[in-house]
Scaffold this motif. Structure first.
Motif, PDB file in Angstrom:
ATOM      1  N   MET A 180      62.213  15.217  50.332  1.00 20.55           N
ATOM      2  CA  MET A 180      61.132  16.193  50.320  1.00 20.55           C
ATOM      3  C   MET A 180      61.071  16.832  51.708  1.00 20.55           C
ATOM      4  SD  MET A 180      57.092  15.635  49.812  1.00 20.55           S
ATOM      5  CE  MET A 180      56.717  15.717  48.114  1.00 20.55           C
ATOM      6  N   PHE A 181      60.930  18.142  51.751  1.00 19.19           N
ATOM      7  CA  PHE A 181      60.873  18.865  53.011  1.00 19.19           C
ATOM      8  C   PHE A 181      59.507  19.504  53.176  1.00 19.19           C
ATOM      9  CE2 PHE A 181      65.273  18.605  51.727  1.00 19.19           C
ATOM     10  CZ  PHE A 181      65.894  18.180  52.888  1.00 19.19           C
ATOM     11  N   ASP A 182      59.099  19.691  54.426  1.00 18.23           N
ATOM     12  CA  ASP A 182      57.787  20.254  54.720  1.00 18.23           C
ATOM     13  C   ASP A 182      57.636  21.696  54.232  1.00 18.23           C
ATOM     14  OD1 ASP A 182      56.979  17.913  55.937  1.00 18.23           O
ATOM     15  OD2 ASP A 182      57.640  18.556  57.914  1.00 18.23           O
ATOM     16  N   THR A 183      58.738  22.450  54.307  1.00 23.02           N
ATOM     17  CA  THR A 183      58.675  23.860  53.923  1.00 23.02           C
ATOM     18  C   THR A 183      59.935  24.239  53.157  1.00 23.02           C
ATOM     19  OG1 THR A 183      59.794  24.633  55.921  1.00 23.02           O
ATOM     20  CG2 THR A 183      57.378  24.438  56.024  1.00 23.02           C
ATOM     21  N   ARG A 184      59.877  25.381  52.492  1.00 20.60           N
ATOM     22  CA  ARG A 184      61.075  25.881  51.813  1.00 20.60           C
ATOM     23  C   ARG A 184      62.160  26.202  52.839  1.00 20.60           C
ATOM     24  NH1 ARG A 184      59.775  29.010  46.420  1.00 20.60           N
ATOM     25  NH2 ARG A 184      57.911  27.884  45.849  1.00 20.60           N
ATOM     26  N   ASP A 185      61.754  26.713  53.998  1.00 14.57           N
ATOM     27  CA  ASP A 185      62.731  27.016  55.043  1.00 14.57           C
ATOM     28  C   ASP A 185      63.472  25.756  55.483  1.00 14.57           C
ATOM     29  OD1 ASP A 185      62.099  29.716  54.997  1.00 14.57           O
ATOM     30  OD2 ASP A 185      60.728  29.587  56.704  1.00 14.57           O
ATOM     31  N   ALA A 186      62.747  24.655  55.625  1.00 13.23           N
ATOM     32  CA  ALA A 186      63.388  23.404  56.023  1.00 13.23           C
ATOM     33  C   ALA A 186      64.355  22.930  54.945  1.00 13.23           C
ATOM     34  CB  ALA A 186      62.330  22.336  56.297  1.00 13.23           C
ATOM     35  N   ALA A 187      63.983  23.065  53.679  1.00 15.55           N
ATOM     36  CA  ALA A 187      64.873  22.681  52.576  1.00 15.55           C
ATOM     37  C   ALA A 187      66.111  23.572  52.553  1.00 15.55           C
ATOM     38  CB  ALA A 187      64.124  22.764  51.249  1.00 15.55           C
ATOM     39  N   ARG A 188      65.890  24.877  52.740  1.00 15.46           N
ATOM     40  CA  ARG A 188      67.015  25.810  52.749  1.00 15.46           C
ATOM     41  C   ARG A 188      67.958  25.508  53.913  1.00 15.46           C
ATOM     42  NH1 ARG A 188      64.516  30.005  51.284  1.00 15.46           N
ATOM     43  NH2 ARG A 188      63.454  30.369  53.238  1.00 15.46           N
ATOM     44  N   ASP A 189      67.407  25.222  55.089  1.00 10.63           N
ATOM     45  CA  ASP A 189      68.235  24.892  56.246  1.00 10.63           C
ATOM     46  C   ASP A 189      69.057  23.629  55.994  1.00 10.63           C
ATOM     47  OD1 ASP A 189      67.221  27.091  57.542  1.00 10.63           O
ATOM     48  OD2 ASP A 189      65.844  25.940  58.831  1.00 10.63           O
ATOM     49  N   ALA A 190      68.435  22.616  55.391  1.00 12.02           N
ATOM     50  CA  ALA A 190      69.153  21.371  55.098  1.00 12.02           C
ATOM     51  C   ALA A 190      70.264  21.616  54.078  1.00 12.02           C
ATOM     52  CB  ALA A 190      68.181  20.309  54.584  1.00 12.02           C
ATOM     53  N   ALA A 191      69.992  22.435  53.063  1.00 14.05           N
ATOM     54  CA  ALA A 191      71.010  22.749  52.054  1.00 14.05           C
ATOM     55  C   ALA A 191      72.168  23.524  52.687  1.00 14.05           C
ATOM     56  CB  ALA A 191      70.389  23.545  50.911  1.00 14.05           C
ATOM     57  N   TRP A 192      71.813  24.475  53.544  1.00 14.94           N
ATOM     58  CA  TRP A 192      72.850  25.265  54.230  1.00 14.94           C
ATOM     59  C   TRP A 192      73.725  24.349  55.104  1.00 14.94           C
ATOM     60  CZ3 TRP A 192      75.383  29.582  53.970  1.00 14.94           C
ATOM     61  CH2 TRP A 192      76.140  29.987  55.058  1.00 14.94           C
ATOM     62  N   ASP A 193      73.099  23.459  55.857  1.00 15.30           N
ATOM     63  CA  ASP A 193      73.851  22.525  56.704  1.00 15.30           C
ATOM     64  C   ASP A 193      74.781  21.655  55.874  1.00 15.30           C
ATOM     65  OD1 ASP A 193      72.587  23.576  58.925  1.00 15.30           O
ATOM     66  OD2 ASP A 193      71.149  21.915  59.119  1.00 15.30           O
ATOM     67  N   ALA A 194      74.295  21.150  54.731  1.00 17.31           N
ATOM     68  CA  ALA A 194      75.117  20.293  53.875  1.00 17.31           C
ATOM     69  C   ALA A 194      76.282  21.080  53.298  1.00 17.31           C
ATOM     70  CB  ALA A 194      74.260  19.694  52.755  1.00 17.31           C
ATOM     71  N   ALA A 195      76.021  22.321  52.862  1.00 18.78           N
ATOM     72  CA  ALA A 195      77.090  23.148  52.310  1.00 18.78           C
ATOM     73  C   ALA A 195      78.124  23.482  53.385  1.00 18.78           C
ATOM     74  CB  ALA A 195      76.498  24.426  51.716  1.00 18.78           C
ATOM     75  N   TRP A 196      77.653  23.792  54.577  1.00 16.25           N
ATOM     76  CA  TRP A 196      78.553  24.116  55.683  1.00 16.25           C
ATOM     77  C   TRP A 196      79.417  22.905  56.035  1.00 16.25           C
ATOM     78  CZ3 TRP A 196      80.524  28.205  57.669  1.00 16.25           C
ATOM     79  CH2 TRP A 196      81.119  28.176  58.929  1.00 16.25           C
ATOM     80  N   ASP A 197      78.798  21.714  56.083  1.00 17.10           N
ATOM     81  CA  ASP A 197      79.558  20.488  56.367  1.00 17.10           C
ATOM     82  C   ASP A 197      80.621  20.238  55.288  1.00 17.10           C
ATOM     83  OD1 ASP A 197      78.122  20.082  58.669  1.00 17.10           O
ATOM     84  OD2 ASP A 197      76.778  18.567  57.780  1.00 17.10           O
ATOM     85  N   ALA A 198      80.259  20.447  54.029  1.00 14.26           N
ATOM     86  CA  ALA A 198      81.198  20.239  52.933  1.00 14.26           C
ATOM     87  C   ALA A 198      82.343  21.242  52.988  1.00 14.26           C
ATOM     88  CB  ALA A 198      80.470  20.342  51.594  1.00 14.26           C
ATOM     89  N   ALA A 199      82.036  22.476  53.379  1.00 11.63           N
ATOM     90  CA  ALA A 199      83.065  23.515  53.454  1.00 11.63           C
ATOM     91  C   ALA A 199      84.060  23.241  54.574  1.00 11.63           C
ATOM     92  CB  ALA A 199      82.409  24.877  53.660  1.00 11.63           C
ATOM     93  N   ARG A 200      83.564  22.636  55.665  1.00 14.61           N
ATOM     94  CA  ARG A 200      84.476  22.326  56.764  1.00 14.61           C
ATOM     95  C   ARG A 200      85.359  21.192  56.374  1.00 14.61           C
ATOM     96  NH1 ARG A 200      80.781  21.930  61.964  1.00 14.61           N
ATOM     97  NH2 ARG A 200      79.158  21.728  60.482  1.00 14.61           N
TER      98      ARG A 200
END
Length: 143
Positions: free
Chosen positions: A123-143
């Motif tokens: 659970m994230f405090d804000t939608r922005d925090a959730a979006r940032d975490a999803a982006w980081d995970a996707a970026w890590d997976a892509a690398r």
């Protein structure tokens, strides 16, 4: 200092579902030689936010008295040999909103086979925090 205890809706402890709390009734004394904030004893939070962080949804939140020996303390909680709950306190709006959201999860079509949230869900405090975490995970997976 006002202390708080979060319990299940039927006033059971989250980590020991055998322990039932009653309003105004002192809990049986627990002897413990352990020092520090964690260990055997009754854990009471220093704020409602801290109480919620140690609990699960759904919950009830109570004002509590620390009784007996202080066995340990940290920034978020105290641990005593006994305690009692005094009165139920009103849940903050953000807790009610989180409970409503969690209760709605099984009705979401693609999650309809899930009767309870999985431990891995975050659970994230804000939608922005959730979006940032999803982006980081996707970026890590892509690398």
């Amino acid at each position: 200092m006002t202390l708080y205890k979060a319990l299940t809706p039927d006033r059971l402890s989250f980590y020991d579902r055998r322990t039932k709390w009653e309003l105004g009734v002192e809990m049986p004394e627990i002897k413990s030689a352990q020092l520090g904030a964690c260990g055997e004893g009754y854990h009471l939070a220093k704020s409602i936010t801290h109480a919620v962080s140690y609990a699960k949804f759904p919950m009830s939140i109570y004002e509590a008295d620390a009784i007996g020996d202080r066995l340990g303390e940290d920034d978020t909680k105290v641990r005593h040999s006994s305690a009692r709950i005094i009165r139920e306190v009103k849940k903050p709006a953000w807790v009610l909103k989180a409970e409503k959201f969690i209760a709605s999860i099984p009705s979401v079509k693609y999650l309809s086979n899930c009767s309870t949230p999985a431990r891995a869900w975050k659970m994230f405090d804000t939608r922005d925090a959730a979006r940032d975490a999803a982006w980081d995970a996707a970026w890590d997976a892509a690398r």
